[in-house]
Motif scaffolding. Structure first.
Motif, PDB file in Angstrom:
ATOM      1  N   THR A  16      -2.901 -10.912  -2.629  1.00 40.36           N
ATOM      2  CA  THR A  16      -3.555 -10.859  -3.941  1.00 40.36           C
ATOM      3  C   THR A  16      -5.062 -10.720  -3.780  1.00 40.36           C
ATOM      4  O   THR A  16      -5.697  -9.908  -4.472  1.00 40.36           O
ATOM      5  CB  THR A  16      -3.216 -12.123  -4.756  1.00 40.36           C
ATOM      6  N   ALA A  19      -5.896  -7.160  -2.617  1.00 40.48           N
ATOM      7  CA  ALA A  19      -5.724  -6.204  -3.717  1.00 40.48           C
ATOM      8  C   ALA A  19      -6.860  -6.325  -4.726  1.00 40.48           C
ATOM      9  O   ALA A  19      -7.407  -5.309  -5.179  1.00 40.48           O
ATOM     10  CB  ALA A  19      -4.376  -6.432  -4.401  1.00 40.48           C
ATOM     11  N   SER A  41      -3.409   2.239  -7.545  1.00 41.77           N
ATOM     12  CA  SER A  41      -2.211   1.427  -7.721  1.00 41.77           C
ATOM     13  C   SER A  41      -1.806   0.925  -6.350  1.00 41.77           C
ATOM     14  O   SER A  41      -1.825   1.674  -5.372  1.00 41.77           O
ATOM     15  CB  SER A  41      -1.071   2.261  -8.309  1.00 41.77           C
ATOM     16  N   ILE A  42      -1.447  -0.353  -6.276  1.00 39.23           N
ATOM     17  CA  ILE A  42      -1.139  -0.975  -4.991  1.00 39.23           C
ATOM     18  C   ILE A  42       0.219  -1.654  -5.078  1.00 39.23           C
ATOM     19  O   ILE A  42       0.474  -2.440  -5.989  1.00 39.23           O
ATOM     20  CB  ILE A  42      -2.223  -2.012  -4.615  1.00 39.23           C
ATOM     21  N   LEU A  64       4.892  -0.470  -5.727  1.00 41.91           N
ATOM     22  CA  LEU A  64       3.883   0.539  -6.049  1.00 41.91           C
ATOM     23  C   LEU A  64       4.243   1.268  -7.336  1.00 41.91           C
ATOM     24  O   LEU A  64       3.404   1.441  -8.223  1.00 41.91           O
ATOM     25  CB  LEU A  64       3.746   1.537  -4.898  1.00 41.91           C
ATOM     26  N   ALA A  67       3.654  -0.872 -10.268  1.00 40.85           N
ATOM     27  CA  ALA A  67       2.219  -0.938 -10.572  1.00 40.85           C
ATOM     28  C   ALA A  67       1.780   0.318 -11.316  1.00 40.85           C
ATOM     29  O   ALA A  67       1.050   0.243 -12.308  1.00 40.85           O
ATOM     30  CB  ALA A  67       1.407  -1.113  -9.292  1.00 40.85           C
ATOM     31  N   ARG A  74      -3.869  -1.348 -10.934  1.00 41.30           N
ATOM     32  CA  ARG A  74      -3.041  -2.555 -10.897  1.00 41.30           C
ATOM     33  C   ARG A  74      -2.411  -2.716  -9.526  1.00 41.30           C
ATOM     34  O   ARG A  74      -2.295  -1.775  -8.762  1.00 41.30           O
ATOM     35  CB  ARG A  74      -1.938  -2.495 -11.934  1.00 41.30           C
ATOM     36  N   TYR A  75      -1.973  -3.938  -9.261  1.00 46.13           N
ATOM     37  CA  TYR A  75      -1.195  -4.196  -8.065  1.00 46.13           C
ATOM     38  C   TYR A  75       0.030  -5.018  -8.446  1.00 46.13           C
ATOM     39  O   TYR A  75       0.018  -5.758  -9.417  1.00 46.13           O
ATOM     40  CB  TYR A  75      -2.018  -4.918  -6.991  1.00 46.13           C
TER      41      TYR A  75
END
Length: 85
Positions: A16, A19, A41-42, A64, A67, A74-75
């Motif tokens: 977290t 990211a 995007s992750i 992914l 996300a 976003r992740y």
């Protein structure tokens, strides 16, 4: 990165933080004009047990795409995603 010897809660916290830092770098770049900016995007997979590479890759890929479908920049962590199902 691959981190060995940590539990899933610690791994999720590390993932977290990584990211969030990556996403913040996208927003901090003032030299890039708004018209040239791109989104990030992750997808992250956390496993504290032995899992083969193909499974890790597939789970990260699923995260992914989750996300991406949730919006820009976003992740999603697969572990959290699986718990929500």
């Amino acid at each position: 990165p691959i981190i060995v010897g940590a539990d899933s809660k610690s791994l999720s916290a590390i993932a977290t933080e990584i990211a969030r830092r990556l996403l913040s770098k996208v927003y901090q770049s003032e030299s890039i004009p708004d018209t040239a900016r791109s989104g990030v995007s992750i997808g992250i997979c956390v496993a504290d047990q032995k899992v083969d590479f193909e499974t890790l890759y597939r789970r990260a890929d699923e995260a992914l795409y989750r996300a991406k479908s949730s919006g820009k920049n976003r992740y999603v962590i697969y572990e959290a995603m699986a718990a929500a199902l």
